[in-house]
Design an enzyme around this catalytic site. Structure first.
Site, PDB file in Angstrom:
ATOM      1  N   GLU A   1      42.760  46.167  45.854  1.00 22.81           N
ATOM      2  CA  GLU A   1      42.196  46.989  44.855  1.00 22.81           C
ATOM      3  C   GLU A   1      41.174  48.211  45.370  1.00 22.81           C
ATOM      4  O   GLU A   1      40.921  48.175  46.649  1.00 22.81           O
ATOM      5  CB  GLU A   1      41.350  46.149  43.757  1.00 22.81           C
ATOM      6  CG  GLU A   1      40.255  45.481  44.163  1.00 22.81           C
ATOM      7  CD  GLU A   1      39.669  44.520  43.191  1.00 22.81           C
ATOM      8  OE1 GLU A   1      40.001  44.625  41.904  1.00 22.81           O
ATOM      9  OE2 GLU A   1      38.977  43.568  43.622  1.00 22.81           O
TER      10      GLU A   1
ATOM     11  N   LYS B   1      32.817  38.959  38.374  1.00 26.83           N
ATOM     12  CA  LYS B   1      32.402  40.178  38.693  1.00 26.83           C
ATOM     13  C   LYS B   1      30.684  39.998  38.759  1.00 26.83           C
ATOM     14  O   LYS B   1      29.932  40.236  37.860  1.00 26.83           O
ATOM     15  CB  LYS B   1      32.295  40.942  37.089  1.00 26.83           C
ATOM     16  CG  LYS B   1      32.232  42.539  37.232  1.00 26.83           C
ATOM     17  CD  LYS B   1      32.782  43.175  36.120  1.00 26.83           C
ATOM     18  CE  LYS B   1      32.558  44.696  36.006  1.00 26.83           C
ATOM     19  NZ  LYS B   1      33.013  45.445  37.005  1.00 26.83           N
TER      20      LYS B   1
ATOM     21  N   LEU C   1      39.530  41.882  40.920  1.00 29.21           N
ATOM     22  CA  LEU C   1      38.889  41.484  39.979  1.00 29.21           C
ATOM     23  C   LEU C   1      40.084  41.677  38.871  1.00 29.21           C
ATOM     24  O   LEU C   1      40.846  42.353  38.834  1.00 29.21           O
ATOM     25  CB  LEU C   1      37.671  42.416  39.570  1.00 29.21           C
ATOM     26  CG  LEU C   1      37.294  42.375  38.177  1.00 29.21           C
ATOM     27  CD1 LEU C   1      36.305  41.154  38.089  1.00 29.21           C
ATOM     28  CD2 LEU C   1      36.255  43.655  37.884  1.00 29.21           C
TER      29      LEU C   1
ATOM     30  N   TYR D   1      27.783  41.136  35.780  1.00 27.85           N
ATOM     31  CA  TYR D   1      27.550  42.244  35.022  1.00 27.85           C
ATOM     32  C   TYR D   1      28.866  42.597  34.400  1.00 27.85           C
ATOM     33  O   TYR D   1      30.081  42.031  34.531  1.00 27.85           O
ATOM     34  CB  TYR D   1      27.135  43.511  35.890  1.00 27.85           C
ATOM     35  CG  TYR D   1      28.162  44.129  36.841  1.00 27.85           C
ATOM     36  CD1 TYR D   1      28.652  43.496  37.895  1.00 27.85           C
ATOM     37  CD2 TYR D   1      28.550  45.491  36.476  1.00 27.85           C
ATOM     38  CE1 TYR D   1      29.593  44.108  38.672  1.00 27.85           C
ATOM     39  CE2 TYR D   1      29.362  46.125  37.036  1.00 27.85           C
ATOM     40  CZ  TYR D   1      29.962  45.452  38.509  1.00 27.85           C
ATOM     41  OH  TYR D   1      30.839  45.935  39.254  1.00 27.85           O
TER      42      TYR D   1
HETATM   43  N1  PDD Z   1      34.440  48.199  38.108  1.00 28.21           N
HETATM   44  N2  PDD Z   1      38.080  45.917  40.423  1.00 28.21           N
HETATM   45  C1  PDD Z   1      37.024  46.233  40.964  1.00 28.21           C
HETATM   46  C2  PDD Z   1      36.539  45.666  42.362  1.00 28.21           C
HETATM   47  C3  PDD Z   1      35.871  46.742  40.028  1.00 28.21           C
HETATM   48  O1  PDD Z   1      34.714  46.725  40.445  1.00 28.21           O
HETATM   49  C4  PDD Z   1      36.411  47.213  38.787  1.00 28.21           C
HETATM   50  C5  PDD Z   1      35.587  47.708  37.710  1.00 28.21           C
HETATM   51  C6  PDD Z   1      37.839  46.904  38.284  1.00 28.21           C
HETATM   52  C7  PDD Z   1      38.521  47.504  37.115  1.00 28.21           C
HETATM   53  O2  PDD Z   1      38.025  46.471  35.880  1.00 28.21           O
HETATM   54  P1  PDD Z   1      37.887  47.018  34.549  1.00 28.21           P
HETATM   55  O3  PDD Z   1      39.134  47.403  34.127  1.00 28.21           O
HETATM   56  O4  PDD Z   1      37.539  45.735  33.832  1.00 28.21           O
HETATM   57  O5  PDD Z   1      36.900  47.929  34.442  1.00 28.21           O
HETATM   58  C8  PDD Z   1      38.731  46.373  39.118  1.00 28.21           C
HETATM   59  C9  PDD Z   1      33.358  48.934  37.133  1.00 28.21           C
HETATM   60  C10 PDD Z   1      34.133  49.919  36.359  1.00 28.21           C
HETATM   61  C11 PDD Z   1      32.168  49.273  37.926  1.00 28.21           C
HETATM   62  O6  PDD Z   1      31.624  48.326  38.685  1.00 28.21           O
HETATM   63  O7  PDD Z   1      31.527  50.366  37.616  1.00 28.21           O
END
Ligand code: PDD
Length: 288
Positions: free
Chosen positions: A184, A152, A208, A37
């Site tokens: 993270e 992801k 990620l 996703y």
């Molecule tokens: N999550 N690390 C993890 C484990 C994440 O699930 C996310 C984002 C990030 C930040 O990635 P980005 O800057 O590309 O949004 C880091 C999204 C927001 C979610 O699952 O809702």
């Protein structure tokens, strides 16, 4: 924003009302979490960092050998159409792609599958989220996820348990720790500011590669602010003057408390405020 039940959801080439949108119970996304996703922020009806999110979606699909017949331009148009139909000004646009529908079988190579694609929107205050001014509290927990966190996928149970645990403990989020090093948060990347150094864990299979993280590093560089990418121990983080998180859903969120101990003086720090300002300025100028 349209009233929730009148909102549209895109499923495999068609737009349905939220109530009518559905997929098969034999979808491998449901049976095996065999799916990936993306989440993009929507500001003023526009998708933030759309190309970067699309590129990461394709990378995630490639890593799992999902059939990819997506045309970049078509995909963009579908997302924009949905945002318009749902009258979304500020919020999120989710794209979910599964391997498709098949008889339940661990082996997918023998099935001729075509992906299931679902896209939906969510209204959310991002720019004026009170947490970005007030800061948030977090706790450290063991990182119980599988080893390929760089992809992801929708296998989000460990993150969901970690986030729920944090809320039950009266804080906002959990920071995932492995062998004494921080990876993270449950859905965001982490940065610390210590002795004038701004540091974030380096890219690896452990985390990620966040789009907000990489945009922020670029924007800071443009403003002569260097960000180091290296492993960060829990002890290092505990001595940091400022800590912040980045994600598409929260942009830049200051952390003011970790495991019940104040970060710095327990207030949102000046450097984080400067970085927030730079990030928002650059995002807005990219969209205009
Ligand atoms: N999550 N690390 C993890 C484990 C994440 O699930 C996310 C984002 C990030 C930040 O990635 P980005 O800057 O590309 O949004 C880091 C999204 C927001 C979610 O699952 O809702």
């Amino acid at each position: 924003m349209l009233e929730t039940n009148s909102q549209k959801v895109y499923v495999n080439g068609q737009f349905f009302s939220k109530k009518e949108a559905s997929i098969s119970v034999f979808d491998r996304g449901f049976l095996f979490s065999d799916s990936v996703y993306e989440v993009s922020a929507v500001i003023g009806g526009d998708l933030v960092d759309w190309q970067e999110h699309f590129a990461r979606l394709i990378r995630s699909m490639d890593k799992l050998n999902l059939v990819n017949n997506f045309q970049e331009e078509d995909f963009y148009k579908i997302q924009k159409k949905l945002i318009k139909e749902n009258e979304l000004n500020e919020g999120l646009c989710y794209v979910q792609v599964t391997r498709g529908v098949a008889e339940r079988d661990f082996n997918f190579a023998t099935n001729s599958l075509s992906p299931t694609v679902v896209i939906f929107t969510q209204e959310k205050l991002i720019l004026s989220n009170p947490a970005s001014k007030k800061g948030i509290k977090i706790i450290t927990v063991p990182d119980d996820r599988w080893r390929r966190r760089d992809i992801k996928t929708t296998q989000l149970l460990a993150q969901s348990l970690a986030k729920t645990y944090a809320i039950q403990k009266g804080v906002d989020d959990s920071l995932l720790v492995q062998d004494g090093f921080i990876n993270e948060c449950s859905s965001s990347n982490v940065f610390i500011i210590k002795e004038k150094n701004i540091i974030t864990p380096n890219l690896s299979n452990d985390i990620l590669g966040g789009i907000t993280r990489s945009s922020l590093i670029k924007f800071c560089k443009k403003n002569n602010i260097e960000i180091k990418e290296q492993k960060i121990s829990v002890d290092d983080m505990m001595g940091a003057q400022e800590v912040f998180l980045t994600s598409s859903t929260g942009f830049v969120l200051p952390v003011i408390d970790i495991d019940g101990r104040q970060v710095g003086n327990g207030l949102v720090g000046d450097k984080v405020k400067e970085i927030q300002r730079i990030y928002i300025e650059q995002i807005k100028s990219k969209l205009s």
